[in-house]
Structure formats: structure tokens, C-alpha cells
Write a protein that holds these residues in place. Sequence first.
Motif, short mmCIF file in Angstrom:
data_model
loop_
_atom_site.label_atom_id
_atom_site.label_comp_id
_atom_site.label_asym_id
_atom_site.label_seq_id
_atom_site.Cartn_x
_atom_site.Cartn_y
_atom_site.Cartn_z
N ARG A 378 -46.72 22.30 -2.70
CA ARG A 378 -45.34 22.73 -2.98
C ARG A 378 -45.29 23.67 -4.19
O ARG A 378 -44.40 24.52 -4.27
CB ARG A 378 -44.44 21.52 -3.23
CG ARG A 378 -44.27 20.62 -2.02
CD ARG A 378 -43.27 19.51 -2.27
NE ARG A 378 -43.21 18.61 -1.13
CZ ARG A 378 -42.53 18.86 -0.02
NH1 ARG A 378 -41.83 19.97 0.08
NH2 ARG A 378 -42.52 17.99 0.98
N ASN A 412 -32.52 26.47 4.27
CA ASN A 412 -33.02 26.40 2.90
C ASN A 412 -34.37 25.69 2.83
O ASN A 412 -35.27 26.11 2.10
CB ASN A 412 -32.01 25.68 1.99
CG ASN A 412 -30.79 26.53 1.69
OD1 ASN A 412 -30.87 27.76 1.77
ND2 ASN A 412 -29.68 25.90 1.37
N GLU A 416 -37.91 27.38 1.54
CA GLU A 416 -38.54 26.89 0.31
C GLU A 416 -39.91 26.26 0.54
O GLU A 416 -40.53 25.77 -0.41
CB GLU A 416 -37.61 25.88 -0.36
CG GLU A 416 -36.33 26.52 -0.90
CD GLU A 416 -35.31 25.48 -1.35
OE1 GLU A 416 -35.62 24.27 -1.24
OE2 GLU A 416 -34.22 25.88 -1.77
N ARG A 457 -42.32 33.65 5.88
CA ARG A 457 -41.02 33.10 5.52
C ARG A 457 -39.95 33.55 6.53
O ARG A 457 -39.13 32.75 6.99
CB ARG A 457 -40.64 33.56 4.11
CG ARG A 457 -39.29 33.05 3.61
CD ARG A 457 -39.07 33.49 2.16
NE ARG A 457 -37.81 33.02 1.63
CZ ARG A 457 -36.65 33.67 1.76
NH1 ARG A 457 -36.63 34.84 2.40
NH2 ARG A 457 -35.54 33.16 1.25
#
Length: 526
Positions: A378, A412, A416, A457
Motif C-alpha cells: 500500500r 476511490n 487508491e 489506474r
Amino acid sequence: MDTTASKTSNKKRKENGDEEFSLCAGHEKEDGLAHELMAIKSVMKELLDHSHSQMASIQDEMKSMNAEMKGMRNDVKNARDKCDAMEKLMQQTQHANSRLKKKDTNFRDRMESRFDDVENKQRYHEVLLKNQIWKYSAPLPDGDSDLHPRSRRFLGQIERETCNMRHGTCDGTISIRASGPYDATSFLPHWKEFANALQEYHYALKCLPKETSSILNFSGVALPPEVLDLLSNALEFTHFKIFILARNNHGRDGIKFALEYFQNNPILEDFSLVQTQITDEDDVHQLCEIIKEHPSIDTLKVVSCCGEGMNGYDMLCSIMTCGESKLRHIDFWQNYVRTGGRTFISDFLARNPILQMLTLVDNQLDDKDAISIASALRSNTNLRYINLEDNLITHVGFEALRKVVFDNSSLNAAAETNHTCAIHYTVYPGDERLELEINGLVNFAESGDFFEPKALRGKKIYSVLSSRNRECSNVHYFNDAPVEFLPDMFGAIQQYSEYHLQDNSPWQDDDDVNALSIVFEIVRRW
């Protein structure tokens, strides 16, 4: 009666005389005081006049001193200005000298490099000319008619590589492989021929284009002590960029030979030990110290070097620690890595080191390890590829890994997630073995080519939009958006739909819907 009047009259005259005398005396005293006051006033005046004169003189002196101070301040200011100008000039001069010195150093380095290149090429051509009359003279072993075909092929390899180095036909790759045992003693003359050619080959290596990845590979070859000594001497100045020692179980002699070459070769970029047992902690410590101090090392491959009874976890931790600021690629296949719940690997990755590729195939990592690695990803943006094939990870661990690189619960969440690291792993549905990957394709990532994070992404965001479109649910997530936001929203949808058109982008997903379908859905239900 007359006498009494006369006494009274005399008494009065006496009193009047005394009064007159007293008055005269008082007048005299007042006159004296007046004179004294006048004298005091005169003195006071003289003192005041003198004080005024002194004050005027002091004021004149102060004015003069102020004028002098002002002049001195101007002089100091001028001096400071001159000092500042001189300091600035000195800085400019130092900067100019520094640039000139740097240019001079660069020029000298270029000239020395060119001189070295010319000298190496001259020496290389001299060696080539000398080798025009050279012939391979190592005799075949006694009883060569009984040689096994594999031994003949092995001798042929040595002779071919020796001749290529001698005659200048080698492209920078030297590979000696053996598929069977051989008599090292009877083959020693051939190793001497090979070592002599290898010793002179450093002139040729220095003449190769800088982008050439020169390789020295010994795979499955028995290297007895006398052969190792020959090779060590030959390789003192013969430096390859890639060194591979595979399936050479010679104990510490083989490890010592490899580590010595690693330490003495300043241009080595890729060092590989494959199926070469490391059993001594001192060897691990020496390996780590060499990595820490080496100027060029970039890739380290330690494959199947820990015995079955060993735990390679401590060795891996040591390698990661010493190579944190150097190694971009670590292969640690089949080394019985068991963490026992320890989290060094994930803690290391969470620090976001320069490491780009990590291969931990066929170890003993479990679901807890996978979950901790997923958590580390992450915050890691440098790791581009991790291979976790054939460990003890079940669907629980792989679900954690999948979610950290693609959480499709919301736009979202998808945006992320990690867009840089391709994860390669295996699952076993039934008896079938499937290789799966996230954030990239196996062959694409293993070759060092990676998808552009921005394109990944966009792919994930558009995947969520396409999935919702098939259920006509996109509009429910945009109910609160103002009408003025619609043009930007439609532009973004179009932009995300074109993720596959960018350089180094993933292929378009078959499940992607047309961008107009998403726009129509939102407009129709707005």
C-alpha cells in the motif's frame, strides 16, 4: 519734678540714639550683604558664562565628532561595499575556477578514457595478430576412443570458447556447461588453454560497446581446486558484467572462488549462485559485506542454495539489509524461507527501498506472510514485480494481494490501490495449476518491461465503471453531483476509456463497455 522730667528726657534721648545707632548698623549690614550678593552674582555669572562657553565648545566638538563619525560611517559603508564586491568577485572566481577545474577533470577523464581505449584496442589487435599463428594444442585424454559423447561435447565447448576468445570472434559471452561427469585431471590441459585465453580476453572485453552485457557462465561443471586456481588467476583483470555459477557443488572452495571474483570485479552488475550450497555463516557475512561495498552490483540471484534442513529467511534478511540502497533485483528461489510470523520482508518493502523485482518462488511463505506483504504494498511505489509462485499461500492470502492492487468496491478504492507492482502467483483449482498475475503479464514483467502506472489506474477505474454500467448502477453514485460537473465527468469517462492507447499500457479488457454507453446511462437517469 524738674529733675524727674529731665531724667525722663535724657532716657528718651538715649533710647532714640540707640535706635538710630541700630538703624545705622542695620543699613551697614544690608549694604554688606548686598555687596556679597552682587559678588556672588558676579561669580555665578562668570561661572555660567564659562559653562556656556564650555558647553558651546563641547557642542562644537560634538558636531565635529558627529561629522567625523558620519564620515567614518560612510567610510565603513564604502569599505563593506568593497568587501561585499570583493567577496562576490571571489565567489564568482571560485565558481569559475570550479567549473574550469571540472571541465579540466572531465577533459582529462575523457582523454584518459580515449587513451585507454586506444591503448586497449592497440593491445587487442597485437594479441589478435599474435594469435594468428596460435593453435589449440591441448591433447585429447588417453583412451579418447572410449570418451563418453557428453565428455567429447564438453571438450568441444572448451576448445570452441578458447578459439573464439583467441581469434576475436567471441561476442562477450563465455558459457561452459556440462551435462555429465568428467575426469578433471585428464582434462586439465584443456582448462589451461581456456584460462590462458581468458586471461588475455580482458583486452577484448574493454573494446566491446558499453551497452554490451558480457557474461561468464559455468553451469554443471566440476571445478576441482587446481582448475579454480587457474580460473582465479585468469580472471584477476578479466571482468564480466554478469557472472553465473550454477550446479557446482564444490563446497566452500566454489563459494570462495565466486565471492573472490565478485569482490575484485568493480563492473559486475549481476551475480548468480544457482544450486551451489552455502552452508557457512561466514560465507553469508562475506557476501553481504561485498554487496554493501560494491560499486556496481544491481542484481543478485541466490537460487536453491540452502539445504532442506536450513531456513533461508535469515540469509534473505541479511541480503535485503545490506543491499537496501543497491539491489534492484533479488531472486531467492527455493531456499526454504519460513518467516515463523516474523515480518522483516513486509517491513522492508514498506520502507519503499529501490528494489524493483523480488522473486520468492518455491519457498514456504503462508497466508500471514501474503497479508503482511499486501499491507506493505500500500505504501510501496518502487517494487514493480513480485513472484510468489509455489508457496503455502491459499486463496485467503491471494485475496489480500488482489485487493491491494485492485479493490473494485468503489472508484476511490480502485484509484487508491497499488498500480506499480505486478504480482505473480499460482492457484490450484482442483488438480489444475494456474499462473495468475495482477498489474501486469508474467513474461512482460519478468523481462523488466512494466505497464505504465497511470494506464493501470485508468484501466481499474474504467473496469469499475463498466461493471456498474452492466447493472445500470453508475447513476446512483452520481446523484449528488451538480449539473455543472457533467461535462468534466463525461470528459473523464472518455479519458479513462482510452487507457489502452498510451505507451506501455495494458491491453483493453474484453469486459469494457463503450464509453457512450456509460454517458447515456448517466444522462438518461439523471
